[in-house]
Motif scaffolding. Sequence first.
Motif, mmCIF file in Angstrom:
data_model
loop_
_atom_site.group_PDB
_atom_site.id
_atom_site.type_symbol
_atom_site.label_atom_id
_atom_site.label_comp_id
_atom_site.label_asym_id
_atom_site.label_seq_id
_atom_site.Cartn_x
_atom_site.Cartn_y
_atom_site.Cartn_z
ATOM 1 N N ASN A 308 0.829 -1.215 0.000
ATOM 2 C CA ASN A 308 0.000 0.000 0.000
ATOM 3 C C ASN A 308 0.859 1.259 0.000
ATOM 4 O O ASN A 308 0.541 2.244 -0.689
ATOM 5 C CB ASN A 308 -0.954 -0.009 1.193
ATOM 6 C CG ASN A 308 -0.229 -0.006 2.534
ATOM 7 O OD1 ASN A 308 0.799 -0.680 2.700
ATOM 8 N ND2 ASN A 308 -0.747 0.747 3.496
ATOM 9 N N ARG A 311 2.482 1.684 -3.572
ATOM 10 C CA ARG A 311 1.545 2.202 -4.565
ATOM 11 C C ARG A 311 1.269 3.698 -4.346
ATOM 12 O O ARG A 311 1.207 4.476 -5.308
ATOM 13 C CB ARG A 311 0.228 1.423 -4.523
ATOM 14 C CG ARG A 311 0.336 0.003 -5.080
ATOM 15 C CD ARG A 311 -1.018 -0.670 -5.156
ATOM 16 N NE ARG A 311 -0.913 -2.043 -5.627
ATOM 17 C CZ ARG A 311 -0.858 -2.391 -6.914
ATOM 18 N NH1 ARG A 311 -0.912 -1.434 -7.849
ATOM 19 N NH2 ARG A 311 -0.755 -3.658 -7.252
ATOM 20 N N ASN A 315 2.070 6.484 -7.080
ATOM 21 C CA ASN A 315 0.972 7.321 -7.581
ATOM 22 C C ASN A 315 1.254 8.797 -7.371
ATOM 23 O O ASN A 315 0.890 9.639 -8.202
ATOM 24 C CB ASN A 315 -0.339 6.932 -6.894
ATOM 25 C CG ASN A 315 -0.860 5.593 -7.356
ATOM 26 O OD1 ASN A 315 -0.537 5.141 -8.459
ATOM 27 N ND2 ASN A 315 -1.653 4.937 -6.523
ATOM 28 N N ILE A 342 4.712 -5.075 -8.124
ATOM 29 C CA ILE A 342 4.070 -3.768 -8.260
ATOM 30 C C ILE A 342 4.941 -2.839 -9.107
ATOM 31 O O ILE A 342 4.441 -2.120 -9.983
ATOM 32 C CB ILE A 342 3.815 -3.155 -6.867
ATOM 33 C CG1 ILE A 342 2.728 -3.947 -6.136
ATOM 34 C CG2 ILE A 342 3.416 -1.678 -6.985
ATOM 35 C CD1 ILE A 342 2.550 -3.541 -4.685
ATOM 36 N N TYR A 346 3.877 -0.979 -12.679
ATOM 37 C CA TYR A 346 3.911 0.461 -12.942
ATOM 38 C C TYR A 346 4.877 0.782 -14.076
ATOM 39 O O TYR A 346 4.621 1.658 -14.899
ATOM 40 C CB TYR A 346 4.304 1.218 -11.669
ATOM 41 C CG TYR A 346 3.131 1.511 -10.767
ATOM 42 C CD1 TYR A 346 2.551 2.769 -10.729
ATOM 43 C CD2 TYR A 346 2.610 0.526 -9.935
ATOM 44 C CE1 TYR A 346 1.478 3.054 -9.888
ATOM 45 C CE2 TYR A 346 1.542 0.784 -9.096
ATOM 46 C CZ TYR A 346 0.969 2.051 -9.075
ATOM 47 O OH TYR A 346 -0.093 2.315 -8.256
#
Length: 826
Positions: A308, A311, A315, A342, A346
């Motif tokens: 979490n 990300r 972002n 992850i 991306y």
Amino acid sequence: MQNNSKIDIDAACKIDEFVIYRHPQNSVIAIRGSFNSVPGTLSIEAAINGNRKDSHAFILPQEKGKGSVKHSFEIELIDESYEYQNLQLFLLNGSNPAILIQEFDDQEIKDAVVDNTMIAYVDQLSYADTGVGVVSGWGFSLLGELPEYRILNEEGTEVRISVRRTLQQRLVQRKVVTTEHALCGFIITFEGNKDQAYTLVIRDSSHEKRFLLDTSVSGSSQKTNGILHLFHMINGRTIQRGVIYIRKNGVLKFFKRLTQGITEEIDYDAWFKRNRVTAKELEAQKKHVFSYGPKISILVPTYNTPANLLREMLNSVREQSYGNWELCIADGSDAASEARHIILEYQKNDDRIKTIFLTENYGISGNTNRALSLATGEYTALFDHDDLLEPDALYEIVDALQEKQHDVIYTDEDKLNDKTQRLEDPNFKPDYDKDLLLSHNYITHFFVVKSAIIKDAGGFDSEYDGSQDYDVIFKCIEKADSIHHVAKSLYHWRMHEGSTALDPESKMYCYVAGQKAIQHHLDRIGIHAKVEMQPKPLFGLYHVIYDVPKALVSVVIPNRDHVDVLKRCVDSLFQKNEYQNFEVIIVENNSEEPKTFAYYKELQKQYSNIKVVEWQGKQFNYSAINNYGVTFANGEYLLFLNNDTEIINSSAICEMLGLCAREDVGAVGAKLLHEDNTIQHAGVMIGFRGYAEHVFNDIPNGKEYGYMTRDVLNGDLSAVTAACMMTKKQLFLSIGGFDEQFKIACNDIDYCLKVRREGKLVVYNAFSLWHHYESKSRGYEDGFDKTARFDDEVCRWQKKWMAELLAGDPYYNQNFKVEDEPFIMK
């Protein structure tokens, strides 16, 4: 008046005041009201005759909390229109659609129009027992003229007044006035008492405004025709508080508090959301094309970062309104980890994300160097794997590079509490402060540097792991010519279990590495000093102890009578002071008591390094007295001392001299304590009350700490008090010493600004401790004449240093306003 009740909040907008000051060249719309909403990225737009525009509203919640709270707002909107057919207010909350919260009909607009070019407001009033009143506020003319002020008694007769012009930075921020007219505030001292009513008249060449100054009228019922209020209405509570303060401290000290008010601790999370970039502004930024648009390489070493957090970090980069960036990731995560999957996800979706997957963990410095090897941008930025950037962070960096391509840029930052998901503990930094950086890594995040510089500096060194950024910052600054500060919180340092941000004691090795980084920086630049780590609870803060030159220090002490006071000062120099290569020059000025002259003879007989010289001036002139004393000085360094000072720690003069000996330093001030060991002086900031202000006053030394603990750290400042100030004699003479037009006040602030104009630093030394018995032992009972004389000197100081005054103190962050108490936000 029509209210729109269809708001995603509890209640419709309530309007308390609506005035239109109409003038053919420049009209002002003033609106005050409230609405209920949850805290957020709130802003208000006005639609004038159908044309939407930012209203520069000042929005402030009246309560703390996450739920719906009442927000008060104030709008002062300058508009070129002369006739208004329609006026609407829209509330914006982040990216949500605008909500119509208020619409004024034709009759309401007509009723609001006032044909007056003079706009003014009165915020505080108080009286002293000495027959002196003080009123403060602000006023400006739509004609661009300086207002004239008069105060009339009940019979209509003018009373004597003294006017001090003060800065109103918030009005500039809200674009009510230009920077050129920022000195539109006032503090007026007048001959009067609380048993009478007075009338304040403020006028330009066309119109005037009148305010009744009457202590019998409460704040709830005393209505003025002024524009909106930023501080407190005149009421019994503020009057009583002011009278008590004046009785205790006098009018001059009251000036220092008058414009500061009493404020409660602010809800920073709500403040930030009210002041952050809006969705509309972000859209405009995305479309903006800079004349200079460098690529920024953002370095992130990752290692098994929680999904979490990873990300959210990724972002926050992808959502930047400035698009010319690359994210350079050196990933040391386990091959099968969720973090690696992850990153690959991306990277596949955005070719600006470049990754090197490490086969082994090279440590934080080694991993970051591998991220640096991917960088192709003109600038490189340092970013932690679990932190967040504001969406306009890169835009603000590049915007700051348009006039000059700075070598180093850094921003303000705050902390994100992982448990509460609220922002807290903002670090509103000064502009580049060399000595503060030697005291702790105040720059930290967001640090951006020309890529050529960081690569030439050798990147990161594992010897400093834990404080590797601190070391790199020093190495980059050593090669930098231009260092720029962006005074906006654009970086959120996440606080979670085990992070240094949340638990300073969790990584003690970081502080040891920081101590080493400072020491090696000093060694590289040829400064002889040793670095000590400060004890708990000040981990991460450092004390640089400089080698002390074997130079003669001339101590200049003006004196008039008060033998007991002078004796305490002189005794401390000989009995408590470990630095013995000094001489004392006592400048006698108009003493009358025989015991004073007897004491002078005793001193000169007892000590061969004391001389008493007599200044012949009949009127007190602090500048002239000290300048005269310097003509008898044989020392390479001058230490100006008030006779009511006393050394506390034996190293006090050594501390000042070691700093002052540095080639880049022009003046050094000390920490001065009241008799009860609360702080009397820990540096001076420019701008308060239209002049300057001691900061951190009355904090119990060693028991409480000022903002960002700056009271316990060495740091550069615009000025220090000459009650205890050291400077080089050669520099003192070359810049003309103290300016003798400043007889009582302003002379030390003026001198320090002259030092800075020569390119030299003024440094506050937090480890040179003295008592200064000035105010708490004697108190003040100042009348009108003394205050008027002080105001006259401030007026002359303002004329001399107007550019510096309007520009703002570089060591005081612009998120704080000089209208408020030092280091308090509203």
